[in-house]
Scaffold this motif. Structure first.
Motif, PDB file in Angstrom:
ATOM      1  N   PRO A 294      -3.334 -18.341  16.659  1.00 38.64           N
ATOM      2  CA  PRO A 294      -1.886 -18.226  16.896  1.00 38.64           C
ATOM      3  C   PRO A 294      -1.111 -18.509  15.610  1.00 38.64           C
ATOM      4  N   ALA A 295       0.101 -18.040  15.568  1.00 34.24           N
ATOM      5  CA  ALA A 295       0.947 -18.298  14.399  1.00 34.24           C
ATOM      6  C   ALA A 295       1.350 -19.766  14.372  1.00 34.24           C
ATOM      7  N   ALA A 296       1.569 -20.276  13.159  1.00 30.95           N
ATOM      8  CA  ALA A 296       2.136 -21.612  12.951  1.00 30.95           C
ATOM      9  C   ALA A 296       1.350 -22.702  13.660  1.00 30.95           C
ATOM     10  N   ARG A 297       0.052 -22.784  13.354  1.00 32.06           N
ATOM     11  CA  ARG A 297      -0.799 -23.815  13.923  1.00 32.06           C
ATOM     12  C   ARG A 297      -1.133 -24.868  12.863  1.00 32.06           C
ATOM     13  N   PRO A 298      -1.487 -26.088  13.288  1.00 31.35           N
ATOM     14  CA  PRO A 298      -1.908 -27.113  12.325  1.00 31.35           C
ATOM     15  C   PRO A 298      -3.207 -26.738  11.632  1.00 31.35           C
TER      16      PRO A 298
ATOM     17  N   HIS B 225      -2.896 -28.608  -0.295  1.00 31.11           N
ATOM     18  CA  HIS B 225      -3.289 -27.213  -0.106  1.00 31.11           C
ATOM     19  C   HIS B 225      -3.259 -26.851   1.380  1.00 31.11           C
ATOM     20  N   ALA B 226      -3.774 -27.746   2.228  1.00 31.26           N
ATOM     21  CA  ALA B 226      -3.829 -27.467   3.658  1.00 31.26           C
ATOM     22  C   ALA B 226      -2.436 -27.276   4.250  1.00 31.26           C
ATOM     23  N   ARG B 227      -1.449 -27.963   3.715  1.00 33.68           N
ATOM     24  CA  ARG B 227      -0.080 -27.838   4.233  1.00 33.68           C
ATOM     25  C   ARG B 227       0.491 -26.443   3.993  1.00 33.68           C
ATOM     26  N   THR B 228      -0.093 -25.692   3.068  1.00 26.19           N
ATOM     27  CA  THR B 228       0.395 -24.335   2.796  1.00 26.19           C
ATOM     28  C   THR B 228      -0.256 -23.290   3.697  1.00 26.19           C
ATOM     29  N   LEU B 229      -1.256 -23.681   4.492  1.00 24.08           N
ATOM     30  CA  LEU B 229      -2.045 -22.707   5.235  1.00 24.08           C
ATOM     31  C   LEU B 229      -1.560 -22.470   6.655  1.00 24.08           C
ATOM     32  N   GLY B 230      -0.876 -23.435   7.249  1.00 24.55           N
ATOM     33  CA  GLY B 230      -0.442 -23.299   8.632  1.00 24.55           C
ATOM     34  C   GLY B 230       1.025 -23.631   8.779  1.00 24.55           C
ATOM     35  N   ASN B 231       1.324 -24.509   9.746  1.00 25.38           N
ATOM     36  CA  ASN B 231       2.714 -24.889   9.987  1.00 25.38           C
ATOM     37  C   ASN B 231       3.118 -26.158   9.236  1.00 25.38           C
TER      38      ASN B 231
END
Length: 356
Positions: A134-138, A198-204
């Motif tokens: 889904p869009a905008a997931r953690p 880096h992980a903060r740029t991948l999802g929401n």
């Protein structure tokens, strides 16, 4: 830098057998390898690398690439102390990538250049995600420990990705696996901080951190420091495990010494001094943590109960010391891991804004 040290292969089987058969290898095959191995370091019949690699090659020839990757993972276990162990890791990665089309999730491999002690270092990561993400997931940042690395915990990572319907960014902690820098508390934490960014740029923008065993040390550190939106510590050492008088079991001194970058067995005082640098007492004395789940087996021979129970009564923290099981509750993972997934699902769903 690496070194071999006296290590009883039969003792390792006694301790790790539940892990071997609970992570995807048939018990009959593990039993056959166990009966054949008589020595830890020799790359010859009866040697650990030789016999595990023989099983792995048979899986590979049969097209069972995921099982081949698991078996090569045990061939390189518990550390890259010599060339044959490094070769086994290379073959594990080769088989893992061949197995990727059958993972049931989308697989991507990246090599990130992250800040490290005034310069940079390359960190290889694997990104697993559902095909119908889904869009905008953690995003869940996750790692194994000092001797079980990112490909060795693959099945658990797939469970996270599929049940949370989230991206899972898997890495090796400093001093292990494909890492090219030694394991230190501060240096390893710097790499984790870079991975969180880096992980903060991948999802929401919401990031959780799951660490297993020594990986749990780093998830405890990021959780206590409020760097992530949720932290799960599974069998992580945080304080008492690093005590000067603590006696290591099942070759852990040699495993840790290799991870720390020694090229010969360190003396007891030198190793004890280096271990004590890892204590999280300064962070435990502060009140900065985000939501945390801390889990371990009550009968852990590596991590004292204190390092789990010290979190009791802490704000936004759930503690579960599981009876009748040992390090990382590995013999009870089929019941423990769904609890971890459920806690993460609820906690991340309740997270309105990511930590910045």
């Amino acid at each position: 830098m690496a070194y071999e040290w006296p290590l009883d292969a039969s003792e390792l089987f006694g301790e790790r057998y539940p892990q071997m058969v609970n992570t995807g290898l048939p018990a009959d095959d593990v039993d056959t390898v166990r009966a054949a191995i008589t020595e830890m370091w020799a790359d010859a019949p009866g040697g650990w690398v030789h016999e595990w690699s023989k099983l792995a090659a048979a899986y590979a020839d049969a097209g069972s690439h995921e099982q081949a990757a698991l078996a090569y993972g045990w061939a390189k276990f518990p550390t890259l102390a010599n060339e044959s162990k490094s070769t086994a890791l290379s073959r594990q990665l080769e088989q893992y990538r061949l197995a990727a089309p059958g993972f049931g999730v989308r697989f991507q491999r990246h090599v990130l250049e992250l800040p490290y002690r005034g310069g940079t270092t390359d960190v290889a990561v694997h990104l697993l995600s559902p095909f119908d993400l889904p869009a905008a997931r953690p995003v869940v940042l996750a790692s194994g420990g000092v001797d079980s690395w990112k490909m060795d915990v693959h099945q658990l990572m797939v469970l996270l990705a599929t049940h949370l319907r989230a991206q899972v960014l898997v890495f090796d902690i400093a001093g292990t696996g494909e890492s090219t820098v030694p394991m230190t508390g501060a240096g390893g934490a710097e790499l984790v901080s870079g991975l969180i960014r880096h992980a903060r740029t991948l999802g929401n923008g919401v990031v959780a951190h799951l660490g297993i065993s020594m990986g749990g040390y780093f998830s405890a550190r990021s959780g206590l420091g409020g760097e992530v939106d949720a932290a799960v510590v599974l069998g992580g050492p945080v304080e008492a495990a690093f005590g000067a008088a603590r006696k290591a079991a099942f070759g852990m001194d040699g495993i840790v010494g290799n991870a720390m970058g020694f090229d010969a067995p360190p003396g007891p005082e030198e190793l004890a001094a280096r271990r004590q640098e890892f204590s999280l007492r300064p962070l435990l004395d502060q009140d900065r943590n985000g939501p945390m789940l801390v889990v371990n087996g009550a009968d852990d021979v590596h991590v004292p109960q204190h390092d789990t129970l010290v979190f009791q009564g802490r704000r936004d923290t759930v503690v579960n010391l599981v009876p009748g099981t040992g390090h990382c509750a590995v013999s009870k993972l089929p019941e423990v891991f769904p609890t971890i997934i459920g806690w993460l699902d609820r906690t991340l769903a309740a997270t309105a804004e990511p930590v910045r």
